[in-house]
Design a protein around this motif. Structure first.
Motif: not given
Length: 504
Positions: A396-399, A408-416, A434-443
């Motif tokens: 999928k695209t980012v959009r 994922f509405a029932d999960q904790p809100k993420l930082p901007p 979305k900005k740094t393209k970093e991906s992680t399994f940690e919140l």
């Protein structure tokens, strides 16, 4: 300025030399060569020793002086061709007949033609080979980590990645191991642009934990023990200058301690193995990330995976090892000519593995698993990337993923800037910036308040928080400001209407 600084450091470290030092151009009569070694400038002799050039001599380098006397470089100032030697037998600085400390030149010394590699701890099924004779003497190169096991050369890996990946690996490895000899004692991440031979020794000396150096000295109280970067310097020379221009990348190195005196005299060792342990693997050595011997039936890549797991407790996803993926990573970071492998001075086949910028990290049964990241997901089957896949994450695209966040509405809100993404292969949910393209399994953490930064301790590898203006450091995160606290707060359940409340 650098030359003056180095000269001052050399003088301070060798303060007894300040006055009355003498050149070693004429050795004392009682110290002259006993076996007729070659003179300064001679070619390699039958035993594999040769005359060095000043630039390759550094603290901890094993040398022969005055013919057949074994010693270690105690301090060095290569620009002026000045070196001071500690005798391997006594551990004391070499002095002349008058009692003055001797200042050597490179031409007065001999080094082994092939540098010795401090090996991994031997496995239970590894046999020590017998002596190999050359011209009636033991060949010092036959058993210094330079022979093949069952016909296979040793395998090694040099791991290169961004700061975030190095921090994850260092945190997973934990604090340096300084109670007994193991392999490795410590992991060390050094910026690629600091791997220049002139900077490497200083970076190593600052990064290696003092307790590891003290362990090395306790294992070999008979000689001077210091931090030696010689093996990594040789590796950098073989890789080429492309490594040094990798901005923002770090190379992961292992730190090895010397053998103890008891291990040097362990029953059943051959004469060459005893010599190797006692006179060559006798410093705190910097090495490649991981290195291992392999049996006749073990494939090279399997040996690499095993070595990385044993040394770092880390596993890479299959696609990262693929040649076309490594080629694409090099192209994207601007070093397409960076070598994919090299053979080190110990004869090991070493693969140079670059981690993708957005490689994901997660724990699985105590192992740190590093994934390929979204930008290389189209390489999963080993094929080339295509333009339509460049901007897609898990199909999928980012959009499209932004629109799917309601899932994922029932999960904790993420930082901007962060969104949740679900893996197509495993169904696991991870986080993507979305900005740094970093991906992680940690919140991901919420942004820190103004003035605060997150740092990593060089000695322990653990994270802490630091406020430069207040000169304040702490292990726990600082209190969030109001905006950040609201952004990090979990979503509230929808408010009930007054009518619904009355009906309830």
């Amino acid at each position: 300025v650098a030359a003056v600084s180095l000269r001052s450091r050399a003088a301070a470290a060798m303060s007894p030399i300040a006055k009355g030092s003498v050149a070693a151009s004429v050795p004392p009569a009682t110290k002259r060569p006993r076996l007729g070694g070659g003179g300064a400038g001679a070619d390699e002799d039958e035993g594999g020793w040769r005359t060095p050039v000043p630039e390759e001599l550094e603290e901890g380098t094993p040398v022969l002086y005055w013919g057949q006397h074994h010693g270690l470089i105690h301090d060095a100032f290569a620009p002026l061709d000045e070196f001071w030697i500690a005798d391997s037998g006594t551990g004391k600085i070499v002095r002349g007949e008058s009692g003055d400390i001797v200042q050597f030149r490179a031409a007065d010394l001999r080094v082994l033609a092939a540098a010795m590699i401090a090996p991994m701890l031997p496995s239970a099924d590894t046999e020590v080979a017998g002596d190999v004779a050359v011209g009636g003497a033991v060949d010092p190169q036959a058993e210094f980590g330079m022979t093949e096991v069952d016909g296979n050369a040793p395998s090694g890996v040099l791991l290169i990645g961004r700061e975030a990946h190095m921090v994850k690996i260092l945190e997973h490895f934990g604090t340096p191991r300084a109670t007994s000899r193991c392999d490795p004692q410590q992991l060390l991440a050094i910026p690629c642009n600091m791997c220049h031979p002139e900077q490497l020794a200083g970076a190593a000396a600052q990064g290696v934990a003092e307790e590891v150096v003290e362990l090395g000295r306790s294992l070999r109280p008979d000689i001077h023990v210091g931090v030696r970067a010689l093996h990594v310097k040789k590796a950098v020379e073989r890789i080429g200058p492309e490594l040094l221009v990798l901005e923002g990348f770090y190379v992961l190195l292992g730190v090895q301690a010397p053998y103890s005196l008891n291990l040097c005299e362990e029953p059943g060792l051959s004469a060459a193995e005893r010599l190797r342990r006692r006179d060559f693997c006798n410093q705190v050595d910097l090495s490649i990330t991981a290195r291992t011997d392999r049996s006749a039936n073990e494939p090279h890549e399997q040996a690499l995976r095993r070595a990385l797991g044993e040394a770092c407790g880390t596993e890479l996803v299959d696609s990262i090892w693929k040649a076309d993926v490594q080629t694409e990573i090099r192209r994207r970071v601007g070093v397409p000519e960076l070598a994919s492998s090299f053979k080190d001075v110990g004869g090991a086949e070493v693969d140079i593995v670059l981690l993708p910028d957005d490689a994901s990290c997660r724990m699985n049964r105590g192992v740190l698993c590093i994934g390929e990241g979204w930008s290389l997901s189209s390489f999963g089957g080993g094929g080339a990337a295509n333009g339509s896949a460049e901007g897609r994450i898990q199909g999928k695209t980012v959009r499209e993923w932004e629109a799917a966040q309601a899932e994922f509405a029932d999960q904790p809100k993420l930082p901007p800037g962060w969104i949740r993404v679900k893996s197509r292969s495993s169904g696991e949910v991870y986080y993507f910036n979305k900005k740094t393209k970093e991906s992680t399994f940690e919140l991901p953490e919420a942004p820190l308040p103004d003035g605060w930064t997150k740092q990593v301790s060089k000695s322990t590898g653990k994270s802490y928080y630091f406020h430069a203006k207040k000169r304040l450091s702490q292990l726990t995160g600082p209190p969030l400001d109001a905006a950040a606290a609201r952004a990090a707060a979990p979503p509230r359940p929808p408010a009930r209407s007054q009518a619904a409340a009355s009906a309830g």
